[in-house]
Design a protein around this motif. Structure first.
Motif, PDB file in Angstrom:
ATOM      1  N   UNK A  77      10.928   2.857 -26.148  1.00  0.00           N
ATOM      2  CA  UNK A  77      10.669   3.104 -27.565  1.00  0.00           C
ATOM      3  C   UNK A  77      11.812   2.701 -28.501  1.00  0.00           C
ATOM      4  N   UNK A  78      12.767   1.964 -28.003  1.00  0.00           N
ATOM      5  CA  UNK A  78      13.975   1.625 -28.775  1.00  0.00           C
ATOM      6  C   UNK A  78      13.657   0.862 -30.069  1.00  0.00           C
ATOM      7  N   UNK A  79      12.616   0.078 -30.076  1.00  0.00           N
ATOM      8  CA  UNK A  79      12.288  -0.718 -31.259  1.00  0.00           C
ATOM      9  C   UNK A  79      11.356   0.009 -32.221  1.00  0.00           C
ATOM     10  N   UNK A  80      10.935   1.223 -31.876  1.00  0.00           N
ATOM     11  CA  UNK A  80       9.981   1.959 -32.712  1.00  0.00           C
ATOM     12  C   UNK A  80      10.621   3.052 -33.554  1.00  0.00           C
ATOM     13  N   UNK A  81      11.815   3.484 -33.168  1.00  0.00           N
ATOM     14  CA  UNK A  81      12.481   4.594 -33.848  1.00  0.00           C
ATOM     15  C   UNK A  81      13.945   4.275 -34.063  1.00  0.00           C
ATOM     16  N   UNK A  82      14.527   4.918 -35.059  1.00  0.00           N
ATOM     17  CA  UNK A  82      15.964   4.809 -35.268  1.00  0.00           C
ATOM     18  C   UNK A  82      16.704   5.494 -34.133  1.00  0.00           C
ATOM     19  N   UNK A  83      17.955   5.158 -33.972  1.00  0.00           N
ATOM     20  CA  UNK A  83      18.758   5.671 -32.858  1.00  0.00           C
ATOM     21  C   UNK A  83      18.779   7.195 -32.786  1.00  0.00           C
ATOM     22  N   UNK A  84      19.126   7.859 -33.866  1.00  0.00           N
ATOM     23  CA  UNK A  84      19.235   9.327 -33.847  1.00  0.00           C
ATOM     24  C   UNK A  84      17.905   9.990 -33.522  1.00  0.00           C
ATOM     25  N   UNK A  85      16.842   9.499 -34.145  1.00  0.00           N
ATOM     26  CA  UNK A  85      15.523  10.093 -33.903  1.00  0.00           C
ATOM     27  C   UNK A  85      15.083   9.887 -32.458  1.00  0.00           C
TER      28      UNK A  85
END
Length: 105
Positions: A32-40
């Motif tokens: 899911x790395x490309x779907x959400x920001x890092x912290x989220x």
């Protein structure tokens, strides 16, 4: 939305985390790395492993989101877990009764 994806997933491994827990959490973040920001995403991944390994419960919207995101990630892990030995808990009163019955024989 576009999110920076050049951050290092491996930097989030905790020193106390078992290989099994880390691999599942790492896989969740990779998928899911490309779907959400890092912290989220880091937060969602921790929530996912808390649910999977510790049985934690969260608000229903969070549970639904994590369930949807973890569907394919956890499939193989859950299959392996089904074939493991399962713990059975016995109430203390039942254990004491069984012990007394064995002594009286």
């Amino acid at each position: 939305m576009d999110f920076p994806t050049n951050w290092d997933i491996d930097s989030y491994r905790a020193s106390y985390e078992s290989d099994e827990h880390w691999e599942l959490r790492r896989r969740f973040m990779e998928v899911h790395k490309e779907k959400f920001g890092e912290e989220e995403l880091v937060c969602l991944a921790q929530t996912f492993t808390n649910i999977e390994f510790l049985g934690c419960r969260y608000p229903s919207d969070t549970m639904k989101l994590v369930a949807e995101l973890s569907k394919d990630v956890a499939k193989d892990f859950r299959k392996k877990r089904e074939s493991r030995l399962k713990r059975t808990f016995v109430q203390a009163s039942d254990a004491a009764e069984a012990k007394v019955k064995r002594i009286r024989k």
